[in-house]
Each structure stands twice: as structure tokens, then as C-alpha cells.
Design a protein around this motif. Structure first.
Motif, PDB file in Angstrom:
ATOM      1  N   ILE A  17       0.849  -1.184   0.000  1.00  0.00           N
ATOM      2  CA  ILE A  17       0.000   0.000   0.000  1.00  0.00           C
ATOM      3  C   ILE A  17       0.886   1.236   0.000  1.00  0.00           C
ATOM      4  CG2 ILE A  17      -1.902   1.206   1.139  1.00  0.00           C
ATOM      5  CD1 ILE A  17      -2.628  -1.622   0.305  1.00  0.00           C
ATOM      6  N   VAL A  18       0.666   2.133  -0.957  1.00  0.00           N
ATOM      7  CA  VAL A  18       1.423   3.374  -1.051  1.00  0.00           C
ATOM      8  C   VAL A  18       0.463   4.545  -0.858  1.00  0.00           C
ATOM      9  CG1 VAL A  18       2.879   4.838  -2.488  1.00  0.00           C
ATOM     10  CG2 VAL A  18       3.086   2.351  -2.638  1.00  0.00           C
ATOM     11  N   LEU A  19       0.746   5.385   0.137  1.00  0.00           N
ATOM     12  CA  LEU A  19      -0.049   6.590   0.392  1.00  0.00           C
ATOM     13  C   LEU A  19       0.844   7.803   0.175  1.00  0.00           C
ATOM     14  CD1 LEU A  19      -1.861   5.482   3.693  1.00  0.00           C
ATOM     15  CD2 LEU A  19      -2.728   5.345   1.350  1.00  0.00           C
ATOM     16  N   ASP A  20       0.458   8.663  -0.758  1.00  0.00           N
ATOM     17  CA  ASP A  20       1.229   9.875  -1.064  1.00  0.00           C
ATOM     18  C   ASP A  20       0.416  11.078  -0.590  1.00  0.00           C
ATOM     19  OD1 ASP A  20       2.663  11.977  -2.048  1.00  0.00           O
ATOM     20  OD2 ASP A  20       2.825  11.197  -4.089  1.00  0.00           O
ATOM     21  N   ALA A  21       0.840  11.670   0.538  1.00  0.00           N
ATOM     22  CA  ALA A  21       0.106  12.790   1.133  1.00  0.00           C
ATOM     23  C   ALA A  21       0.761  14.139   0.855  1.00  0.00           C
ATOM     24  CB  ALA A  21      -0.023  12.573   2.641  1.00  0.00           C
ATOM     25  N   THR A  27      -3.103  10.547  -2.635  1.00  0.00           N
ATOM     26  CA  THR A  27      -3.196   9.463  -3.618  1.00  0.00           C
ATOM     27  C   THR A  27      -2.868   8.139  -2.944  1.00  0.00           C
ATOM     28  OG1 THR A  27      -2.535  10.936  -5.408  1.00  0.00           O
ATOM     29  CG2 THR A  27      -2.298   8.579  -5.794  1.00  0.00           C
ATOM     30  N   ALA A  28      -3.665   7.145  -3.244  1.00  0.00           N
ATOM     31  CA  ALA A  28      -3.433   5.807  -2.683  1.00  0.00           C
ATOM     32  C   ALA A  28      -3.313   4.802  -3.821  1.00  0.00           C
ATOM     33  CB  ALA A  28      -4.572   5.405  -1.756  1.00  0.00           C
ATOM     34  N   GLU A  29      -2.366   3.881  -3.662  1.00  0.00           N
ATOM     35  CA  GLU A  29      -2.177   2.823  -4.645  1.00  0.00           C
ATOM     36  C   GLU A  29      -2.049   1.498  -3.900  1.00  0.00           C
ATOM     37  OE1 GLU A  29       0.726   1.785  -8.474  1.00  0.00           O
ATOM     38  OE2 GLU A  29       0.864   3.718  -7.420  1.00  0.00           O
ATOM     39  N   ALA A  30      -2.862   0.529  -4.294  1.00  0.00           N
ATOM     40  CA  ALA A  30      -2.896  -0.756  -3.583  1.00  0.00           C
ATOM     41  C   ALA A  30      -2.659  -1.906  -4.556  1.00  0.00           C
ATOM     42  CB  ALA A  30      -4.236  -0.939  -2.885  1.00  0.00           C
ATOM     43  N   ALA A  31      -1.744  -2.797  -4.174  1.00  0.00           N
ATOM     44  CA  ALA A  31      -1.510  -4.055  -4.883  1.00  0.00           C
ATOM     45  C   ALA A  31      -1.742  -5.167  -3.867  1.00  0.00           C
ATOM     46  CB  ALA A  31      -0.101  -4.114  -5.443  1.00  0.00           C
ATOM     47  N   VAL A  32      -2.848  -5.887  -4.016  1.00  0.00           N
ATOM     48  CA  VAL A  32      -3.273  -6.870  -3.022  1.00  0.00           C
ATOM     49  C   VAL A  32      -3.394  -8.239  -3.667  1.00  0.00           C
ATOM     50  CG1 VAL A  32      -5.039  -7.487  -1.332  1.00  0.00           C
ATOM     51  CG2 VAL A  32      -4.567  -5.070  -1.810  1.00  0.00           C
ATOM     52  N   ASP A  33      -2.805  -9.248  -3.042  1.00  0.00           N
ATOM     53  CA  ASP A  33      -2.925 -10.631  -3.497  1.00  0.00           C
ATOM     54  C   ASP A  33      -3.536 -11.466  -2.377  1.00  0.00           C
ATOM     55  OD1 ASP A  33      -1.772 -10.249  -6.024  1.00  0.00           O
ATOM     56  OD2 ASP A  33       0.243 -10.404  -5.181  1.00  0.00           O
ATOM     57  N   LEU A  34      -4.608 -12.190  -2.692  1.00  0.00           N
ATOM     58  CA  LEU A  34      -5.228 -13.126  -1.762  1.00  0.00           C
ATOM     59  C   LEU A  34      -4.835 -14.532  -2.182  1.00  0.00           C
ATOM     60  CD1 LEU A  34      -8.808 -11.574  -1.534  1.00  0.00           C
ATOM     61  CD2 LEU A  34      -6.915 -11.270   0.054  1.00  0.00           C
ATOM     62  N   ARG A  35      -4.333 -15.323  -1.236  1.00  0.00           N
ATOM     63  CA  ARG A  35      -3.802 -16.642  -1.564  1.00  0.00           C
ATOM     64  C   ARG A  35      -4.443 -17.715  -0.683  1.00  0.00           C
ATOM     65  NH1 ARG A  35       2.534 -14.616  -1.334  1.00  0.00           N
ATOM     66  NH2 ARG A  35       2.430 -13.158  -3.111  1.00  0.00           N
ATOM     67  N   LYS A  36      -4.933 -18.771  -1.321  1.00  0.00           N
ATOM     68  CA  LYS A  36      -5.474 -19.946  -0.641  1.00  0.00           C
ATOM     69  C   LYS A  36      -6.555 -19.581   0.378  1.00  0.00           C
ATOM     70  CE  LYS A  36      -1.364 -22.832  -1.284  1.00  0.00           C
ATOM     71  NZ  LYS A  36      -0.353 -23.684  -0.632  1.00  0.00           N
ATOM     72  N   ILE A  37      -7.437 -18.668  -0.026  1.00  0.00           N
ATOM     73  CA  ILE A  37      -8.541 -18.265   0.840  1.00  0.00           C
ATOM     74  C   ILE A  37      -9.631 -19.338   0.788  1.00  0.00           C
ATOM     75  CG2 ILE A  37     -10.306 -16.519   1.258  1.00  0.00           C
ATOM     76  CD1 ILE A  37      -7.469 -15.554   1.774  1.00  0.00           C
ATOM     77  N   GLU A  38     -10.120 -19.775   1.935  1.00  0.00           N
ATOM     78  CA  GLU A  38     -11.173 -20.787   1.985  1.00  0.00           C
ATOM     79  C   GLU A  38     -12.518 -20.131   1.709  1.00  0.00           C
ATOM     80  OE1 GLU A  38     -11.047 -23.130   5.519  1.00  0.00           O
ATOM     81  OE2 GLU A  38      -8.865 -23.349   5.455  1.00  0.00           O
ATOM     82  N   PHE A  39     -13.142 -20.550   0.597  1.00  0.00           N
ATOM     83  CA  PHE A  39     -14.382 -19.924   0.131  1.00  0.00           C
ATOM     84  C   PHE A  39     -15.465 -19.942   1.202  1.00  0.00           C
ATOM     85  CE2 PHE A  39     -18.545 -20.202  -1.936  1.00  0.00           C
ATOM     86  CZ  PHE A  39     -18.511 -19.073  -2.729  1.00  0.00           C
TER      87      PHE A  39
END
Length: 205
Positions: A17-21, A27-39
């Protein structure tokens, strides 16, 4: 914040997560990965009988501006994608979604049972706070579901149309798209009027 990592629903979320104040709104920029989440643990209210299972993976890439998370999402652009391979889902859920009374009635009498899920995937492009589907599909041993729709992140509203195609429809099967729309808090499910007329004729026959 690199990496922002924690466990959730039996899997893990790894993000940057990058927050530029340096200017307002920030400005906010998010790169999120979800791995092996149980449905089943991610959506515990979707399947009351706990018949569903499977591991979900997702990738979220969003950029927006605002002084709150809601404001950032309402101006965001980027991509959202998720996929699940294997697993199982409640047969009652599939039969109800496909409007197949011939399969739903026996399940209500003798009890639910799981159905193997071959794959499921969704891909959406987000532009100006509006997410539009590019791909929405789920394939099980009894039905194939294809869909399309959009989500308004600013108004917190959505509209999705699902076309559920039973692989072996019964005489009580009603071929019709399902419309799921409304707000995040109060979604509504409806069926096309023409399909209801066809369904009524089939029941009469």
C-alpha cells in the motif's frame, strides 16, 4: 506499507500500500494478493449448510484519490480478478440459481449434497469508481453459470445478470437469467417476466 501481510479465512493477504500525502486529496495505490482463501469461511452466510468448499485466489490493483477509503474507492481505477479451481458447492444453491424445480424439490426433501466445482473466475476493470465485468463464469458438474455486470463503488450499488445453464435440465427447469441488483446492504434477486410466463406454462403442462 511493504509488505502488509496477515492471515484471513484460512489463507493470507499479501499487499503493498502506497499513500502519497504530499498533496490533497492524497493518492493511494494498492496491490493486493489473496492466496489460498477458503471460500466457505470467506462467505459464511452464503451456504448455511456448509456444503461449499474450495480455495480462492485473487489479485487487486487499484489507484485512487481521497481523504478516506470510501473516497479513494469512488475515484479508483485498475483491475480486480479472482479464480477458484476445484472444490465443491451446495447442490441446493446451484439448483435454486438455475430455477430447476425438478432438482430442487428432491433436495429439499432428502437433504442437500455437494456438487463438484470444476472452475470459477471473475475479472473486472475499474474506471472512475465503476467496476465492469470482463469475465464471469462458474462451471460445475450440473450447471454452467455465465454472467456480466457492474459495481458502482461510490454509490455502493451493483447490477449483475447471471445466465445459469443446467447440463441436464428437468421438465420443471425455467430457462431465464437471474438479475441481482441493489445496494451492498440490500441486494434484490429477480427473474425476467417472460421467463416466468414460460415457467408457468411448463408447470401447467
Amino acid at each position: 506499507l511493504r509488505p502488509l501481510k496477515f492471515g484471513t479465512a484460512g489463507g493470507e493477504m499479501v499487499s503493498t500500500i502506497v499513500l502519497d500525502a504530499r498533496q490533497r486529496p492524497l493518492t493511494a495505490e494498492a496491490a493486493v494478493d489473496l492466496r489460498k482463501i477458503e471460500f466457505a469461511r470467506l462467505f459464511p452466510t452464503l451456504d448455511k449448510n456448509r456444503m461449499s468448499a474450495g480455495e480462492l485466489g485473487a489479485q487487486i490493483r487499484l489507484r485512487g484519490r481521497g481523504q478516506s477509503v470510501a473516497a479513494m474507492l469512488s475515484t479508483s481505477s485498475g483491475t480486480v480478478a479472482a479464480a477458484m479451481s476445484g472444490g465443491r458447492i451446495s447442490h441446493t444453491v446451484v439448483a435454486a440459481a438455475s430455477l430447476d424445480g425438478g432438482k430442487l424439490l428432491p433436495l429439499l426433501v432428502r437433504g442437500d449434497e455437494p456438487v463438484d466445482m470444476r472452475c470459477a473466475a471473475i475479472s473486472m476493470v475499474v474506471d472512475g469508481g465503476i467496476a465492469r465485468s470482463q469475465l464471469m463464469v462458474m462451471d460445475t458438474e450440473t450447471a454452467r453459470v455465465e454472467g456480466s455486470g457492474a459495481i458502482d463503488l461510490a454509490a455502493e450499488r451493483f447490477a449483475i445478470e447471471l445466465d445459469v445453464q443446467p447440463k441436464k435440465p428437468s421438465i420443471l427447469s425455467v430457462r431465464a437469467p437471474l438479475h441481482i441488483q441493489g445496494t451492498f446492504r440490500q441486494p434484490r434477486v429477480s427473474v425476467g417476466a417472460a421467463a416466468l410466463l414460460r415457467g408457468g406454462a411448463a408447470i401447467a403442462l
